[in-house]
Design an enzyme around this catalytic site. Structure first.
Site, PDB file in Angstrom:
ATOM      1  N   TYR A  49       0.795  -1.232   0.000  1.00 36.48           N
ATOM      2  CA  TYR A  49       0.000   0.000   0.000  1.00 36.48           C
ATOM      3  C   TYR A  49       0.828   1.284   0.000  1.00 36.48           C
ATOM      4  O   TYR A  49       0.356   2.321  -0.465  1.00 36.48           O
ATOM      5  CB  TYR A  49      -0.963   0.002   1.205  1.00 36.48           C
ATOM      6  CG  TYR A  49      -2.025  -1.067   1.081  1.00 36.48           C
ATOM      7  CD1 TYR A  49      -3.075  -0.925   0.173  1.00 36.48           C
ATOM      8  CD2 TYR A  49      -1.951  -2.244   1.814  1.00 36.48           C
ATOM      9  CE1 TYR A  49      -4.029  -1.907   0.025  1.00 36.48           C
ATOM     10  CE2 TYR A  49      -2.910  -3.243   1.670  1.00 36.48           C
ATOM     11  CZ  TYR A  49      -3.946  -3.063   0.768  1.00 36.48           C
ATOM     12  OH  TYR A  49      -4.891  -4.046   0.615  1.00 36.48           O
ATOM     13  N   LYS A 185     -14.984  15.897  -3.282  1.00 39.15           N
ATOM     14  CA  LYS A 185     -13.865  16.089  -4.228  1.00 39.15           C
ATOM     15  C   LYS A 185     -13.447  14.768  -4.877  1.00 39.15           C
ATOM     16  O   LYS A 185     -12.931  14.760  -5.998  1.00 39.15           O
ATOM     17  CB  LYS A 185     -12.691  16.798  -3.555  1.00 39.15           C
ATOM     18  CG  LYS A 185     -11.894  15.994  -2.531  1.00 39.15           C
ATOM     19  CD  LYS A 185     -10.828  15.126  -3.113  1.00 39.15           C
ATOM     20  CE  LYS A 185     -10.328  14.117  -2.090  1.00 39.15           C
ATOM     21  NZ  LYS A 185      -9.370  13.148  -2.652  1.00 39.15           N
ATOM     22  N   THR A 242      -6.454  16.714  -6.166  1.00 37.62           N
ATOM     23  CA  THR A 242      -6.832  15.430  -6.777  1.00 37.62           C
ATOM     24  C   THR A 242      -7.344  15.591  -8.202  1.00 37.62           C
ATOM     25  O   THR A 242      -7.445  14.595  -8.918  1.00 37.62           O
ATOM     26  CB  THR A 242      -7.854  14.677  -5.901  1.00 37.62           C
ATOM     27  OG1 THR A 242      -8.742  15.584  -5.321  1.00 37.62           O
ATOM     28  CG2 THR A 242      -7.186  13.912  -4.807  1.00 37.62           C
TER      29      THR A 242
HETATM   30  N1  LIG Z   1      -4.179   7.484   0.034  1.00 38.46           N
HETATM   31  C1  LIG Z   1      -4.264   8.772   0.290  1.00 38.46           C
HETATM   32  O1  LIG Z   1      -3.425   9.538  -0.156  1.00 38.46           O
HETATM   33  C2  LIG Z   1      -5.370   9.292   1.138  1.00 38.46           C
HETATM   34  C3  LIG Z   1      -6.488   8.527   1.450  1.00 38.46           C
HETATM   35  N2  LIG Z   1      -7.478   9.058   2.213  1.00 38.46           N
HETATM   36  C4  LIG Z   1      -8.648   8.273   2.578  1.00 38.46           C
HETATM   37  O2  LIG Z   1      -8.273   7.296   3.531  1.00 38.46           O
HETATM   38  C5  LIG Z   1      -9.125   6.155   3.433  1.00 38.46           C
HETATM   39  C6  LIG Z   1      -8.269   4.925   3.292  1.00 38.46           C
HETATM   40  O3  LIG Z   1      -7.558   5.074   2.096  1.00 38.46           O
HETATM   41  P1  LIG Z   1      -6.144   4.426   1.815  1.00 38.46           P
HETATM   42  O4  LIG Z   1      -5.393   4.229   3.072  1.00 38.46           O
HETATM   43  O5  LIG Z   1      -5.516   5.226   0.777  1.00 38.46           O
HETATM   44  O6  LIG Z   1      -6.599   3.023   1.224  1.00 38.46           O
HETATM   45  P2  LIG Z   1      -5.767   1.885   0.490  1.00 38.46           P
HETATM   46  O7  LIG Z   1      -6.478   1.577  -0.752  1.00 38.46           O
HETATM   47  O8  LIG Z   1      -4.330   2.255   0.407  1.00 38.46           O
HETATM   48  O9  LIG Z   1      -5.895   0.677   1.489  1.00 38.46           O
HETATM   49  C7  LIG Z   1      -7.142   0.278   1.987  1.00 38.46           C
HETATM   50  C8  LIG Z   1      -6.890  -0.510   3.268  1.00 38.46           C
HETATM   51  O10 LIG Z   1      -8.141  -0.845   3.854  1.00 38.46           O
HETATM   52  C9  LIG Z   1      -8.158  -2.230   4.083  1.00 38.46           C
HETATM   53  N3  LIG Z   1      -9.536  -2.698   4.009  1.00 38.46           N
HETATM   54  C10 LIG Z   1     -10.277  -2.956   2.914  1.00 38.46           C
HETATM   55  N4  LIG Z   1     -11.492  -3.377   3.268  1.00 38.46           N
HETATM   56  C11 LIG Z   1     -11.532  -3.372   4.618  1.00 38.46           C
HETATM   57  C12 LIG Z   1     -12.496  -3.729   5.573  1.00 38.46           C
HETATM   58  N5  LIG Z   1     -13.698  -4.172   5.203  1.00 38.46           N
HETATM   59  N6  LIG Z   1     -12.185  -3.594   6.877  1.00 38.46           N
HETATM   60  C13 LIG Z   1     -10.995  -3.145   7.252  1.00 38.46           C
HETATM   61  N7  LIG Z   1     -10.010  -2.814   6.402  1.00 38.46           N
HETATM   62  C14 LIG Z   1     -10.291  -2.924   5.097  1.00 38.46           C
HETATM   63  C15 LIG Z   1      -7.259  -2.821   3.026  1.00 38.46           C
HETATM   64  O11 LIG Z   1      -6.827  -4.101   3.405  1.00 38.46           O
HETATM   65  C16 LIG Z   1      -6.144  -1.798   3.026  1.00 38.46           C
HETATM   66  O12 LIG Z   1      -5.248  -2.029   4.068  1.00 38.46           O
HETATM   67  C17 LIG Z   1     -10.034   6.424   2.225  1.00 38.46           C
HETATM   68  O13 LIG Z   1     -11.275   6.901   2.677  1.00 38.46           O
HETATM   69  C18 LIG Z   1      -9.293   7.507   1.455  1.00 38.46           C
HETATM   70  O14 LIG Z   1     -10.177   8.337   0.715  1.00 38.46           O
HETATM   71  C19 LIG Z   1      -7.410  10.307   2.709  1.00 38.46           C
HETATM   72  C20 LIG Z   1      -6.332  11.102   2.438  1.00 38.46           C
HETATM   73  C21 LIG Z   1      -5.231  10.665   1.626  1.00 38.46           C
HETATM   74  O1  LIG Z   2      -7.557  12.140  -0.714  1.00 37.27           O
HETATM   75  C1  LIG Z   2      -6.500  12.125  -1.292  1.00 37.27           C
HETATM   76  C2  LIG Z   2      -5.553  13.246  -1.273  1.00 37.27           C
HETATM   77  O2  LIG Z   2      -5.985  14.253  -0.428  1.00 37.27           O
HETATM   78  C3  LIG Z   2      -6.114  10.936  -2.081  1.00 37.27           C
HETATM   79  O3  LIG Z   2      -6.833  10.962  -3.244  1.00 37.27           O
HETATM   80  P1  LIG Z   2      -7.117   9.612  -4.048  1.00 37.27           P
HETATM   81  O4  LIG Z   2      -7.891   8.730  -3.106  1.00 37.27           O
HETATM   82  O5  LIG Z   2      -7.888  10.038  -5.239  1.00 37.27           O
HETATM   83  O6  LIG Z   2      -5.772   9.028  -4.384  1.00 37.27           O
END
Ligand SMILES: NC(=O)C1=CN([C@@H]2O[C@H](COP(=O)(O)OP(=O)(O)OC[C@H]3O[C@@H](n4cnc5c(N)ncnc54)[C@H](O)[C@@H]3O)[C@@H](O)[C@H]2O)C=CC1
Ligand SMILES: O=C(CO)COP(=O)(O)O
Length: 325
Positions: A49, A185, A242
């Protein structure tokens, strides 16, 4: 030094864990997958990840939610649609919960902070949101976020735990506004990706950002958000980020759709979450219920349902001319 819990070990949870650990705190990082937990603890990297980021040894990954719940503060960073089930399993303590995910619950139309408050009524609920690509935060690049919460003592404590010269939380009492910006967004980033993928040009992308912001503002104000929050880091700031980069999963999903690839296949082949795809239909329903027009959101829904790109774009462009305000 304190103990900080981070629940959800995707890219963003891992980057936030690194922020807290860099401030000298012990971090308990929860993931549901034992193999991922073992790999993070053995290699100090979350290769699936957040590849390439050398994680602090202060970060201990675990599948034990009860152990994480003992932390002084818990950051909630699961995908939005999984948030309630994880909160239900999290032992109730009165410590602050910091919602850091971006989305709206499909079954209830509730924001993540509302889900957290319903599941943990004794915990102060805060929202951390803003323009924050995880891989940049993990590298220590300068980043600013909105940290919203009505409980000023909890907000100050959380800010104290995570703030650093390169990670600046700006305080706000507008929890709803901070959340709506981040959720909406993601949908608009898909639309901007479509513009890129379909080769519609920079003018169209700028127009979409501006008209998308108008859409976000109409919806936000109808739900009680403050205009200045929507124009701040968690709204306009994150929208600009984004809508400008293929580093966004939502933007890159849209770019694939714009090139004519089927949305369903693009989503099926992804390991990482593109929240906008799940938020879009919920947002369309919530907007209709609030009497708010959201044509770009409706267009994204149509594209996710498999409508042809050209027809959807032509329909958007054929809308009657209207006042800008
Ligand atoms: N990646 C980024 O740059 C940013 C992400 N976010 C937000 O953070 C949240 C998480 O995103 P990411 O960490 O990027 O996701 P990711 O796609 O990198 O990873 C998702 C994680 O959630 C886990 N997962 C999936 N289904 C699950 C379940 N049912 N129960 C528990 N865990 C589960 C997966 O195994 C994985 O570890 C999202 O809402 C995203 O919009 C917010 C700001 C920045
Ligand atoms: O929320 C995010 C940056 O602020 C990450 O955006 P994405 O989930 O589209 O990668």
């Amino acid at each position: 030094m304190s103990t900080v819990g981070v629940i959800g070990a995707g890219a963003w949870g891992t980057a936030l864990a690194q922020v807290a650990a860099s401030n000298g705190h012990d971090v308990r990082l929860w993931a549901r997958d034992p193999a991922l937990v073992a790999a993070i603890n053995a290699t100090h990297e979350n290769a699936p990840y957040l590849p390439g980021a050398a994680l602090s040894p202060r970060i201990s990954a675990t599948t034990d939610l009860a152990w994480v719940a003992e932390a002084e503060v818990n950051l909630m960073v699961t995908p939005a649609q999984a948030m309630r089930s994880v909160l239900t399993a999290l032992p109730a303590r009165a410590q602050p919960l910091v919602v850091s995910s971006k989305g709206i619950e499909a079954s209830s139309h509730l924001l993540m902070s509302e889900v957290a408050a319903a599941e943990h009524p004794d915990s102060p609920v805060l929202v951390l949101s803003g323009p924050t690509f995880a891989h940049e935060v993990a590298r220590g690049l300068p980043t600013a976020v909105t940290l919203a919460g009505e409980d000023t003592a909890a907000r100050a404590r959380v800010a104290d735990l995570i703030a650093a010269p390169q990670f600046r939380p700006y305080a706000s009492a507008d929890v709803i506004g901070a959340e709506i910006g981040g959720a909406v967004k993601n949908v608009l980033a898909i639309a901007c990706g479509v513009v890129e993928g379909a080769g519609l040009g920079q003018n169209a992308r700028a127009a979409l950002i501006a008209r998308g912001f108008a859409e976000m503002t109409r919806f936000g104000l109808a739900k009680g958000a403050r205009a200045e929050t929507l124009a701040g880091l968690s709204g306009l700031g994150d929208l600009v980020l984004t809508c400008s980069s293929t580093a966004s999963r939502n933007f890159s999903l849209g770019a694939g759709i714009g090139r004519g690839e089927p949305a369903r296949a693009l989503l099926a082949e992804r390991r990482t979450v593109a929240e906008g795809a799940y938020t879009a239909p919920v947002l369309r329903e919530a907007a209709a219920a609030a009497g708010v027009e959201m044509p770009i959101t409706a267009a994204v829904c149509a594209l996710l349902d498999g409508a042809p790109v050209r027809a959807v774009i032509d329909a958007l462009l054929a809308r009657p001319l209207r006042d800008e305000g």
